[in-house]
Design an enzyme around this catalytic site. Structure first.
Site, PDB file in Angstrom:
ATOM      1  N   LYS A   1     101.060  61.558  40.775  1.00  0.00           N
ATOM      2  CA  LYS A   1     100.971  61.886  41.597  1.00  0.00           C
ATOM      3  C   LYS A   1     102.246  61.264  42.812  1.00  0.00           C
ATOM      4  CE  LYS A   1      97.686  62.575  45.399  1.00  0.00           C
ATOM      5  NZ  LYS A   1      98.614  62.289  47.011  1.00  0.00           N
TER       6      LYS A   1
ATOM      7  N   ARG B   1     103.131  72.465  52.759  1.00  0.00           N
ATOM      8  CA  ARG B   1     101.571  72.359  52.033  1.00  0.00           C
ATOM      9  C   ARG B   1     101.165  72.958  53.318  1.00  0.00           C
ATOM     10  NH1 ARG B   1      97.122  71.920  53.002  1.00  0.00           N
ATOM     11  NH2 ARG B   1      95.719  70.148  52.095  1.00  0.00           N
TER      12      ARG B   1
ATOM     13  N   LYS C   1      92.300  63.182  41.787  1.00  0.00           N
ATOM     14  CA  LYS C   1      92.811  62.825  42.861  1.00  0.00           C
ATOM     15  C   LYS C   1      92.502  61.236  42.377  1.00  0.00           C
ATOM     16  CE  LYS C   1      92.336  64.065  47.656  1.00  0.00           C
ATOM     17  NZ  LYS C   1      93.163  65.014  48.079  1.00  0.00           N
TER      18      LYS C   1
HETATM   19  P1  ATP Z   1      94.885  67.293  50.003  1.00  0.00           P
HETATM   20  O1  ATP Z   1      96.344  67.953  50.168  1.00  0.00           O
HETATM   21  O2  ATP Z   1      94.808  67.299  48.814  1.00  0.00           O
HETATM   22  O3  ATP Z   1      94.465  68.137  51.031  1.00  0.00           O
HETATM   23  P2  ATP Z   1      96.259  65.734  50.990  1.00  0.00           P
HETATM   24  O4  ATP Z   1      97.839  66.106  51.721  1.00  0.00           O
HETATM   25  O5  ATP Z   1      95.942  64.205  52.267  1.00  0.00           O
HETATM   26  O6  ATP Z   1      95.213  66.223  50.412  1.00  0.00           O
HETATM   27  P3  ATP Z   1      96.978  63.619  48.903  1.00  0.00           P
HETATM   28  O7  ATP Z   1      95.105  63.839  48.812  1.00  0.00           O
HETATM   29  O8  ATP Z   1      97.344  62.447  48.462  1.00  0.00           O
HETATM   30  O9  ATP Z   1      97.338  64.479  50.375  1.00  0.00           O
HETATM   31  O10 ATP Z   1      96.545  64.840  47.384  1.00  0.00           O
HETATM   32  C1  ATP Z   1      97.564  66.009  47.529  1.00  0.00           C
HETATM   33  C2  ATP Z   1      98.922  66.307  47.205  1.00  0.00           C
HETATM   34  O11 ATP Z   1      99.201  65.634  46.177  1.00  0.00           O
HETATM   35  C3  ATP Z   1      99.790  67.506  47.424  1.00  0.00           C
HETATM   36  O12 ATP Z   1      98.890  68.135  48.176  1.00  0.00           O
HETATM   37  C4  ATP Z   1     100.835  67.489  46.505  1.00  0.00           C
HETATM   38  O13 ATP Z   1     101.366  67.633  47.824  1.00  0.00           O
HETATM   39  C5  ATP Z   1     100.510  65.457  46.238  1.00  0.00           C
HETATM   40  N1  ATP Z   1     100.690  65.555  44.646  1.00  0.00           N
HETATM   41  C6  ATP Z   1     102.102  65.096  44.760  1.00  0.00           C
HETATM   42  N2  ATP Z   1     101.598  64.671  43.292  1.00  0.00           N
HETATM   43  C7  ATP Z   1     101.249  65.975  42.616  1.00  0.00           C
HETATM   44  C8  ATP Z   1     101.518  66.032  41.120  1.00  0.00           C
HETATM   45  N3  ATP Z   1     102.203  65.895  40.173  1.00  0.00           N
HETATM   46  N4  ATP Z   1     100.309  67.879  41.395  1.00  0.00           N
HETATM   47  C9  ATP Z   1      99.416  67.854  42.658  1.00  0.00           C
HETATM   48  N5  ATP Z   1     100.038  67.436  43.985  1.00  0.00           N
HETATM   49  C10 ATP Z   1     100.838  66.599  43.374  1.00  0.00           C
END
Ligand code: ATP
Length: 600
Positions: A260, A280, A433
């Protein structure tokens, strides 16, 4: 179509606060709307001229310019417009009153200039587009002239809402969910098509486009909708859990486990030489990454494709991944070419949703991944996310630590079962995650929307220093309060906060906010902040999850602390009450398993 219809609708909207009434009014407007301009009607309701992902400019009309245009249109001196603004406080209202003023009308009609026969949606939209697109030398004059012309022709009520729109103060408080409900009812007679509309919207994040298809071809036509290069797909999101055994079980015993990465999510669209990158929150960020555009052009072997990955800053010497902050430094630099050199990036790709006219979103992950691997030519800039396939908890845990020691944030555990589709626009357990442990009982931080603020005391006396934060509930299209956050801000952030909040101050609570607390000021839901706290806890003060655990209490974050602004999230991307409820349940489970930690 007459613009009067929209103006009257905005006028009615201002006076009601129940969502049912809002939806009914909107349904009525959609029924009356001309099928050829319904897309524009939807954008205007959203307070914009076009979807954000087009990356077109905003109107670029400041208060001064607006005052000048009103003055020309109503033949009243600028000083008088300014004076009235001071007493009334709303330029839209000022414009309406001036348009109604008999003496200005009679002077103008004497001069033969006053024509207030009203506007059509088309001409209003065209004029506003001209204003937004005017740039360079002479653009100020074009903007003033076009706006004055528009206001001259507008009826008083139309003038009020045109001015508010241009001023960015058209706060009608309608979210996408309400628009979708109203579209379904207007064109099919019930909300039964709502889920089909939502699926179409998930594949093409452009509600104007979707509205036009329903209006012109009927709701059934939405069944054939595919992603389209140039219109972003709403991102698939992950759930969170913190126990590797439970995670693996939840995805069916075996999984694809990716690093991740901590960078910026990028949805990359390519059609021949056209390349777009969406963030995003589906904004067009192509211009920020000319280097990535170049890599895609060189190393992606497909005519038409939509792929997804994370853009990550890397060390210019070693090509190793660098923390998220480095990417932020890059984004702050004005000189893009210099930024590229100083902060180079790699892209770690993890999905493919569309390939040569074929929708891949309904195919299982292994098939999508295989195609993704096929379209990337060997290179050292665009990579497939580092990953393993495993059915073993120890291997998963080992890979998690490997990810962290190599600078990743944790891992994404992804289902590879037959039903492991790309769930556009929704959060589910097909992706889970697992992140680095925080110094907190909370499994993860939450992203909440500022809906109000309180003045501080003591050292912070007179300053807005505590924010009322809310979760977004997509089921009711409302913001439900979770906590008040007053710590974690630097002095500079606190100073900036005053300006930021006063710009979006509201006289009354936004109709979509559900709060029992009354802050010192209400604000328009606009900003999302990442918040971490000690734990999720019961609270009688807050409306989030009220009644879900016990009758009289909702859920809150204990000892909340501000981490950072999440400009990459829209208010409707904020954490939902359902997620907060899941986090609360996770905490209870953890406590049951390790009762001694309670005494610590
Ligand atoms: P979300 O996007 O789930 O609302 P967030 O933006 O707060 O949450 P995180 O909870 O940290 O972020 O995790 C999701 C994000 O992780 C994804 O939106 C993407 O940008 C990132 N990411 C990094 N590596 C990967 C991967 N291998 N597969 C999918 N997402 C990934």
């Amino acid at each position: 179509m007459e613009f009067k219809l929209i103006a009257e609708y905005f006028d009615k909207l201002e006076k009601i606060s129940s969502r049912l009434q809002l939806t009914a009014l909107l349904t009525d407007l959609f029924k009356k709307a001309d099928k050829n301009v319904i897309d524009k009607v939807v954008y205007l309701i959203q307070g914009k001229l076009w979807p954000d992902f087009l990356g077109y400019p905003e109107l670029g009309v400041g208060e001064k310019l607006l005052i000048k245009a009103i003055s020309i249109a109503t033949n009243v001196k600028e000083e008088i417009v300014e004076e009235q603004l001071k007493t009334i406080g709303d330029l839209g209202e000022v414009a309406m009153r001036l348009k109604k003023t008999p003496q200005s009308a009679s002077i103008l009609s004497f001069l033969g200039a006053q024509t207030t026969e009203g506007l059509t949606v088309e001409e209003t939209y065209d004029a506003l587009t001209k204003i937004a697109l005017a740039s360079g030398e002479g653009s100020r004059d074009i903007k003033i002239r076009s706006l004055a012309g528009l206001l001259k022709k507008a009826s008083p009520l139309e003038a009020k809402y045109i001015v508010r729109f241009v001023d960015g103060r058209l706060r009608v408080g309608i979210g996408d969910a309400t628009i979708m409900d109203a579209l379904s009812t207007a064109f099919t007679g019930s909300v039964s098509y709502r889920s089909l509309i939502e699926r179409a919207y998930n594949l093409r994040a452009d509600l104007g486009n979707i509205a036009k298809i329903i209006a012109q071809q009927g709701a059934e036509a939405l069944k054939d909708i595919k992603p389209q290069v140039g219109i972003p797909i709403r991102p698939m999101l992950a759930e969170r859990l913190n126990d590797p055994t439970e995670i693996l079980a939840k995805v069916g015993g075996e999984a694809l486990v990716d690093y991740k990465y901590d960078g910026e999510r990028a949805q990359i669209h390519k059609k021949d030489k056209e390349i777009y990158i969406f963030s995003r929150r589906l904004e067009n960020i192509t211009k920020m990454y000319p280097d990535v555009v170049e890599y895609v052009r060189e190393y992606i072997n497909a005519n038409e494709v939509i792929i997804e990955g994370e853009i990550v800053a890397v060390d210019p010497e070693s090509n190793e991944i660098r923390p998220f902050q480095e990417l932020m430094h890059r984004k702050r630099k004005n000189d893009i070419q210099e930024a590229i050199k100083e902060y180079p990036v790699n892209v770690y790709l993890f999905d493919l949703m569309y390939y040569e006219n074929e929708d891949y979103t309904m195919k299982p992950l292994p098939e999508r991944r295989k195609k993704l691997e096929e379209v990337i030519k060997p290179n050292d800039k665009l990579h497939i996310a580092h990953h393993i396939y495993t059915n073993n908890v120890d291997k998963l845990t080992e890979f998690f630590y490997d990810a962290i020691s190599n600078g990743a944030e944790g891992v994404m555990v992804k289902s590879i079962a037959k039903d492991s589709i790309y769930q556009a626009g929704s959060r589910g357990f097909l992706w889970i995650k697992l992140k680095r442990d925080y110094q907190s009982e909370m499994a993860d931080s939450v992203d909440l929307v500022v809906v109000g603020a309180f003045y501080g005391r003591g050292k912070r006396g007179g300053k807005l220093s505590s924010l009322l934060m809310a979760a977004y509930d997509p089921e009711t299209d409302t913001f439900k309060t979770v906590c008040k956050v007053a710590s974690g801000f630097s002095d500079a952030e606190l100073d900036e906060l005053q300006k930021k909040l006063m710009e979006i101050k509201l006289d009354n609570k936004d109709p979509r906010v559900d709060s029992e607390l009354v802050p010192d000021i209400w604000v328009e839901p606009k900003y999302v902040a990442e918040i971490i706290g000690a734990e999720i806890t019961l609270s009688p003060e807050h409306t989030c999850c009220k009644g879900m655990v016990t009758k009289d209490a909702g859920l809150s974050v204990r000892f909340p602390r501000f981490i950072r602004w999440r400009d990459d999230k829209s208010i409707e991307d904020a954490t939902t009450p359902k997620e907060i409820y899941e986090m609360y349940k996770l905490k209870l489970k953890k406590k049951e398993e390790t009762p001694q930690s309670d005494e610590a």
